[in-house]
Motif scaffolding. Structure first.
Motif, PDB file in Angstrom:
ATOM      1  N   ARG A  40       3.507   3.926  -1.530  1.00 22.50           N
ATOM      2  CA  ARG A  40       2.129   3.787  -1.037  1.00 22.50           C
ATOM      3  C   ARG A  40       1.787   2.349  -0.618  1.00 22.50           C
ATOM      4  O   ARG A  40       1.238   2.141   0.467  1.00 22.50           O
ATOM      5  CB  ARG A  40       1.170   4.300  -2.102  1.00 22.50           C
ATOM      6  CG  ARG A  40      -0.200   4.548  -1.604  1.00 22.50           C
ATOM      7  CD  ARG A  40      -0.954   5.411  -2.599  1.00 22.50           C
ATOM      8  NE  ARG A  40      -2.361   5.381  -2.298  1.00 22.50           N
ATOM      9  CZ  ARG A  40      -3.296   4.986  -3.134  1.00 22.50           C
ATOM     10  NH1 ARG A  40      -2.981   4.621  -4.347  1.00 22.50           N
ATOM     11  NH2 ARG A  40      -4.549   4.982  -2.779  1.00 22.50           N
ATOM     12  N   GLN A  43       3.492   1.597   2.728  1.00 24.16           N
ATOM     13  CA  GLN A  43       2.815   2.239   3.859  1.00 24.16           C
ATOM     14  C   GLN A  43       1.551   1.480   4.231  1.00 24.16           C
ATOM     15  O   GLN A  43       1.228   1.331   5.413  1.00 24.16           O
ATOM     16  CB  GLN A  43       2.467   3.687   3.520  1.00 24.16           C
ATOM     17  CG  GLN A  43       3.664   4.598   3.487  1.00 24.16           C
ATOM     18  CD  GLN A  43       3.301   6.009   3.040  1.00 24.16           C
ATOM     19  OE1 GLN A  43       2.249   6.230   2.441  1.00 24.16           O
ATOM     20  NE2 GLN A  43       4.177   6.953   3.323  1.00 24.16           N
ATOM     21  N   LYS A  44       0.835   0.975   3.233  1.00 24.26           N
ATOM     22  CA  LYS A  44      -0.379   0.201   3.477  1.00 24.26           C
ATOM     23  C   LYS A  44      -0.050  -1.095   4.233  1.00 24.26           C
ATOM     24  O   LYS A  44      -0.741  -1.480   5.171  1.00 24.26           O
ATOM     25  CB  LYS A  44      -1.028  -0.124   2.132  1.00 24.26           C
ATOM     26  CG  LYS A  44      -2.501  -0.238   2.160  1.00 24.26           C
ATOM     27  CD  LYS A  44      -3.017  -0.383   0.745  1.00 24.26           C
ATOM     28  CE  LYS A  44      -4.488  -0.126   0.675  1.00 24.26           C
ATOM     29  NZ  LYS A  44      -5.020  -0.283  -0.660  1.00 24.26           N
ATOM     30  N   ARG A  45       1.026  -1.776   3.807  1.00 23.59           N
ATOM     31  CA  ARG A  45       1.446  -3.010   4.473  1.00 23.59           C
ATOM     32  C   ARG A  45       1.846  -2.738   5.925  1.00 23.59           C
ATOM     33  O   ARG A  45       1.540  -3.526   6.819  1.00 23.59           O
ATOM     34  CB  ARG A  45       2.623  -3.645   3.730  1.00 23.59           C
ATOM     35  CG  ARG A  45       2.186  -4.707   2.764  1.00 23.59           C
ATOM     36  CD  ARG A  45       3.360  -5.421   2.143  1.00 23.59           C
ATOM     37  NE  ARG A  45       3.418  -4.996   0.746  1.00 23.59           N
ATOM     38  CZ  ARG A  45       4.428  -4.368   0.175  1.00 23.59           C
ATOM     39  NH1 ARG A  45       5.524  -4.115   0.851  1.00 23.59           N
ATOM     40  NH2 ARG A  45       4.380  -4.004  -1.082  1.00 23.59           N
ATOM     41  N   LYS A  47       0.766  -0.378   7.848  1.00 23.51           N
ATOM     42  CA  LYS A  47      -0.447  -0.072   8.615  1.00 23.51           C
ATOM     43  C   LYS A  47      -1.186  -1.351   9.002  1.00 23.51           C
ATOM     44  O   LYS A  47      -1.602  -1.514  10.152  1.00 23.51           O
ATOM     45  CB  LYS A  47      -1.360   0.833   7.795  1.00 23.51           C
ATOM     46  CG  LYS A  47      -2.589   1.275   8.530  1.00 23.51           C
ATOM     47  CD  LYS A  47      -3.434   2.187   7.669  1.00 23.51           C
ATOM     48  CE  LYS A  47      -4.716   2.573   8.363  1.00 23.51           C
ATOM     49  NZ  LYS A  47      -5.573   3.399   7.523  1.00 23.51           N
ATOM     50  N   THR A  48      -1.342  -2.283   8.060  1.00 22.27           N
ATOM     51  CA  THR A  48      -2.033  -3.541   8.370  1.00 22.27           C
ATOM     52  C   THR A  48      -1.235  -4.383   9.361  1.00 22.27           C
ATOM     53  O   THR A  48      -1.815  -5.048  10.214  1.00 22.27           O
ATOM     54  CB  THR A  48      -2.319  -4.361   7.098  1.00 22.27           C
ATOM     55  OG1 THR A  48      -1.087  -4.612   6.420  1.00 22.27           O
ATOM     56  CG2 THR A  48      -3.279  -3.632   6.183  1.00 22.27           C
TER      57      THR A  48
END
Length: 133
Positions: A40, A43-45, A47-48
């Motif tokens: 998770r 995936q966040k990294r 996206k940013t």
């Protein structure tokens, strides 16, 4: 005095469907921990990073994966960018290798003359002037 092999094997077979659940429960728990601690956040990294690359524009000061600091000179395509790393020295790099934006440039604001010209084209400027007087 000695236990027969058949007796020892029969004693080990017990549990049923609950025993199978107990065997898979640690594997499920490990997957849940990996998801929240590793998958998770990654995936966040991603996206940013993708958002950062989409908002990139000319004049931004950036750092490449190799540690080169430069200013975006030109956006060649969706995948390539020309960086100016020194005065007159330009390098073409792959856009995804940019790791960080050090400083963003502000969008160019329209001057008052440009706004007035737009308003005159639409007829609003004259109407507003007469309404104020």
């Amino acid at each position: 005095m000695f236990v027969s092999p058949a007796y020892a094997q029969a004693a080990a077979a017990s549990g049923g469907t609950f025993g199978a659940l107990e065997q898979f429960l640690p594997l499920v728990l490990i997957f849940v921990v990996f998801y929240f601690l590793l998958i998770r956040p990654q995936q966040k990294r991603m996206k940013t990073h993708k958002e950062m690359l989409n908002q990139l524009r000319r004049g931004d000061r950036v750092v490449t994966a190799g540690g080169i600091v430069g200013t975006v000179y030109k956006m060649v395509s969706d995948t390539e960018v020309v960086l100016e790393i020194a005065e007159g020295v330009r390098v073409r790099v792959i856009r995804s290798t940019l790791t960080e934006v050090l400083s963003k440039t502000e969008p160019v604001a329209a001057s008052k003359d440009d706004k007035a010209a737009k308003d005159e084209k639409s007829g609003k400027a004259e109407d507003d002037k007469t309404a104020e007087k």
